[in-house]
Motif scaffolding. Sequence first.
Motif, mmCIF file in Angstrom:
data_model
loop_
_atom_site.group_PDB
_atom_site.id
_atom_site.type_symbol
_atom_site.label_atom_id
_atom_site.label_comp_id
_atom_site.label_asym_id
_atom_site.label_seq_id
_atom_site.Cartn_x
_atom_site.Cartn_y
_atom_site.Cartn_z
ATOM 1 N N LYS A 21 0.832 -1.209 0.000
ATOM 2 C CA LYS A 21 0.000 0.000 0.000
ATOM 3 C C LYS A 21 0.867 1.260 0.000
ATOM 4 C CE LYS A 21 -3.837 -2.181 2.408
ATOM 5 N NZ LYS A 21 -4.649 -2.185 3.634
ATOM 6 N N ASP A 24 2.402 1.570 -3.507
ATOM 7 C CA ASP A 24 1.381 2.058 -4.433
ATOM 8 C C ASP A 24 1.163 3.556 -4.267
ATOM 9 O OD1 ASP A 24 -0.783 1.634 -6.400
ATOM 10 O OD2 ASP A 24 -2.079 2.153 -4.701
ATOM 11 N N SER A 25 1.091 4.021 -3.037
ATOM 12 C CA SER A 25 0.901 5.444 -2.768
ATOM 13 C C SER A 25 2.088 6.275 -3.271
ATOM 14 C CB SER A 25 0.702 5.664 -1.266
ATOM 15 O OG SER A 25 0.554 7.021 -0.981
ATOM 16 N N ASN A 27 4.117 5.469 -5.728
ATOM 17 C CA ASN A 27 4.069 5.469 -7.190
ATOM 18 C C ASN A 27 3.030 6.448 -7.724
ATOM 19 O OD1 ASN A 27 6.125 3.686 -8.013
ATOM 20 N ND2 ASN A 27 4.877 1.936 -7.455
ATOM 21 N N ARG A 28 1.861 6.490 -7.119
ATOM 22 C CA ARG A 28 0.812 7.410 -7.563
ATOM 23 C C ARG A 28 1.186 8.874 -7.321
ATOM 24 N NH1 ARG A 28 -4.533 4.862 -7.950
ATOM 25 N NH2 ARG A 28 -4.274 2.645 -7.517
ATOM 26 N N THR A 29 1.846 9.124 -6.199
ATOM 27 C CA THR A 29 2.166 10.492 -5.801
ATOM 28 C C THR A 29 3.385 11.060 -6.534
ATOM 29 O OG1 THR A 29 1.302 10.008 -3.598
ATOM 30 C CG2 THR A 29 2.679 11.967 -3.817
ATOM 31 N N LYS A 31 5.000 9.861 -9.483
ATOM 32 C CA LYS A 31 5.268 9.497 -10.878
ATOM 33 C C LYS A 31 5.607 10.723 -11.724
ATOM 34 C CE LYS A 31 0.424 9.358 -12.195
ATOM 35 N NZ LYS A 31 -0.666 8.474 -12.612
ATOM 36 N N GLU A 32 5.073 11.875 -11.381
ATOM 37 C CA GLU A 32 5.367 13.113 -12.126
ATOM 38 C C GLU A 32 6.810 13.567 -11.937
ATOM 39 O OE1 GLU A 32 3.225 14.439 -14.298
ATOM 40 O OE2 GLU A 32 1.847 12.805 -13.772
#
Length: 56
Positions: A21, A24-25, A27-29, A31-32
């Motif tokens: 988890k 995943d967080s 990677n989502r936060t 990636k930019e």
Amino acid sequence: MGKKMEVLSTVRVQKASDLYKIVDSLNRTLKEQDLMFGLSLDDKNEEQMVFTIYRT
């Protein structure tokens, strides 16, 4: 041909069921910022996981 990913850091940590988890967080936060995070089971010790940070 695609971009090559650069390994910035690798660390082995104690196996935990919810660790994915956090990965995943991250990677989502982030990636930019061209960062990617990976999590896998350690091949040599099934009680550990390998956390890796990549620059894409």
